[in-house]
Scaffold this motif. Structure first.
Motif, PDB file in Angstrom:
ATOM      1  N   ARG A  49      47.567   5.005  68.353  1.00 51.88           N
ATOM      2  CA  ARG A  49      48.534   3.915  68.230  1.00 51.88           C
ATOM      3  C   ARG A  49      48.456   2.994  69.446  1.00 51.88           C
ATOM      4  O   ARG A  49      48.487   1.768  69.314  1.00 51.88           O
ATOM      5  CB  ARG A  49      49.951   4.495  68.078  1.00 51.88           C
ATOM      6  N   LEU A  50      48.339   3.592  70.628  1.00 48.46           N
ATOM      7  CA  LEU A  50      48.212   2.797  71.856  1.00 48.46           C
ATOM      8  C   LEU A  50      46.933   1.951  71.840  1.00 48.46           C
ATOM      9  O   LEU A  50      46.940   0.796  72.269  1.00 48.46           O
ATOM     10  CB  LEU A  50      48.227   3.698  73.091  1.00 48.46           C
ATOM     11  N   LYS A 108      56.864  -8.156  71.503  1.00 45.46           N
ATOM     12  CA  LYS A 108      57.118  -6.976  70.658  1.00 45.46           C
ATOM     13  C   LYS A 108      56.037  -5.925  70.874  1.00 45.46           C
ATOM     14  O   LYS A 108      56.331  -4.730  70.974  1.00 45.46           O
ATOM     15  CB  LYS A 108      57.167  -7.373  69.177  1.00 45.46           C
ATOM     16  N   LEU A 109      54.792  -6.373  70.936  1.00 46.26           N
ATOM     17  CA  LEU A 109      53.681  -5.436  71.163  1.00 46.26           C
ATOM     18  C   LEU A 109      53.810  -4.757  72.522  1.00 46.26           C
ATOM     19  O   LEU A 109      53.562  -3.557  72.653  1.00 46.26           O
ATOM     20  CB  LEU A 109      52.334  -6.159  71.054  1.00 46.26           C
ATOM     21  N   LEU A 110      54.216  -5.523  73.524  1.00 50.46           N
ATOM     22  CA  LEU A 110      54.392  -4.964  74.862  1.00 50.46           C
ATOM     23  C   LEU A 110      55.482  -3.892  74.858  1.00 50.46           C
ATOM     24  O   LEU A 110      55.312  -2.821  75.458  1.00 50.46           O
ATOM     25  CB  LEU A 110      54.735  -6.082  75.847  1.00 50.46           C
ATOM     26  N   ALA A 111      56.576  -4.151  74.148  1.00 54.80           N
ATOM     27  CA  ALA A 111      57.656  -3.167  74.047  1.00 54.80           C
ATOM     28  C   ALA A 111      57.159  -1.906  73.343  1.00 54.80           C
ATOM     29  O   ALA A 111      57.449  -0.781  73.774  1.00 54.80           O
ATOM     30  CB  ALA A 111      58.845  -3.766  73.304  1.00 54.80           C
ATOM     31  N   GLN A 112      56.382  -2.090  72.258  1.00 52.74           N
ATOM     32  CA  GLN A 112      55.836  -0.934  71.537  1.00 52.74           C
ATOM     33  C   GLN A 112      54.875  -0.142  72.423  1.00 52.74           C
ATOM     34  O   GLN A 112      54.875   1.093  72.411  1.00 52.74           O
ATOM     35  CB  GLN A 112      55.095  -1.394  70.279  1.00 52.74           C
ATOM     36  N   GLN A 113      54.082  -0.861  73.195  1.00 57.11           N
ATOM     37  CA  GLN A 113      53.129  -0.197  74.086  1.00 57.11           C
ATOM     38  C   GLN A 113      53.881   0.651  75.119  1.00 57.11           C
ATOM     39  O   GLN A 113      53.533   1.808  75.354  1.00 57.11           O
ATOM     40  CB  GLN A 113      52.258  -1.236  74.786  1.00 57.11           C
ATOM     41  N   GLU A 152      56.902   1.882  74.922  1.00 57.75           N
ATOM     42  CA  GLU A 152      57.558   2.994  74.238  1.00 57.75           C
ATOM     43  C   GLU A 152      56.554   4.113  73.953  1.00 57.75           C
ATOM     44  O   GLU A 152      56.828   5.296  74.195  1.00 57.75           O
ATOM     45  CB  GLU A 152      58.164   2.468  72.929  1.00 57.75           C
ATOM     46  N   ASN A 153      55.384   3.741  73.470  1.00 63.67           N
ATOM     47  CA  ASN A 153      54.365   4.745  73.148  1.00 63.67           C
ATOM     48  C   ASN A 153      53.807   5.413  74.401  1.00 63.67           C
ATOM     49  O   ASN A 153      53.459   6.595  74.377  1.00 63.67           O
ATOM     50  CB  ASN A 153      53.247   4.123  72.308  1.00 63.67           C
TER      51      ASN A 153
END
Length: 122
Positions: free
Chosen positions: A80-81, A34-39, A41-42
């Motif tokens: 955020r990143l 999930k964190l990788l996906a958020q990273q 995306e950001n």
């Protein structure tokens, strides 16, 4: 006979502990994904913000689009990143710890099983 029961109980306790470590390991794997996906995306958002040269940036707040300063938007995404990166490192370290603990439990289980087999063959 009492020794066999005690050894069996120790084996069961160790097996349950190993299973709970496996479950936590799987959960940490999901968290990391999930964190990788958020990273990702950001990073894409930051790339898009870098392409905007003096253009307008809007932020969705509830049902309303609000104008936002492009530099402030970049700064927010960069923060955020940074946070996501820190969380990913923390999660990776936790996974490494879990893998060590799992290896120790696995060795303990094998040792107990070997002891039980020796006890049965006597």
């Amino acid at each position: 006979r009492g020794k066999d029961m005690a050894a069996q109980q120790r084996l069961e306790v160790e097996a349950k502990a190993y299973q709970s470590l496996q479950q936590e390991h799987a959960k940490m794997g999901q968290t990391y994904s999930k964190l990788l996906a958020q990273q990702n995306e950001n990073k894409m958002v930051l790339d898009e913000l870098k392409l905007i040269d003096g253009g307008a940036v809007y932020k969705l707040v509830g049902p309303v689009l609000l104008s936002q300063d492009p530099e402030e938007a970049k700064s927010n995404v960069e923060k955020r990143l940074q946070y996501i990166g820190d969380e990913m490192k923390r999660t990776q370290n936790h996974v490494i710890d879990l893998e060590k603990k799992m290896e120790e439990k696995r060795a303990k289980l094998q040792q107990l099983q070997a002891q039980m087999k020796q006890g049965q063959s006597k």
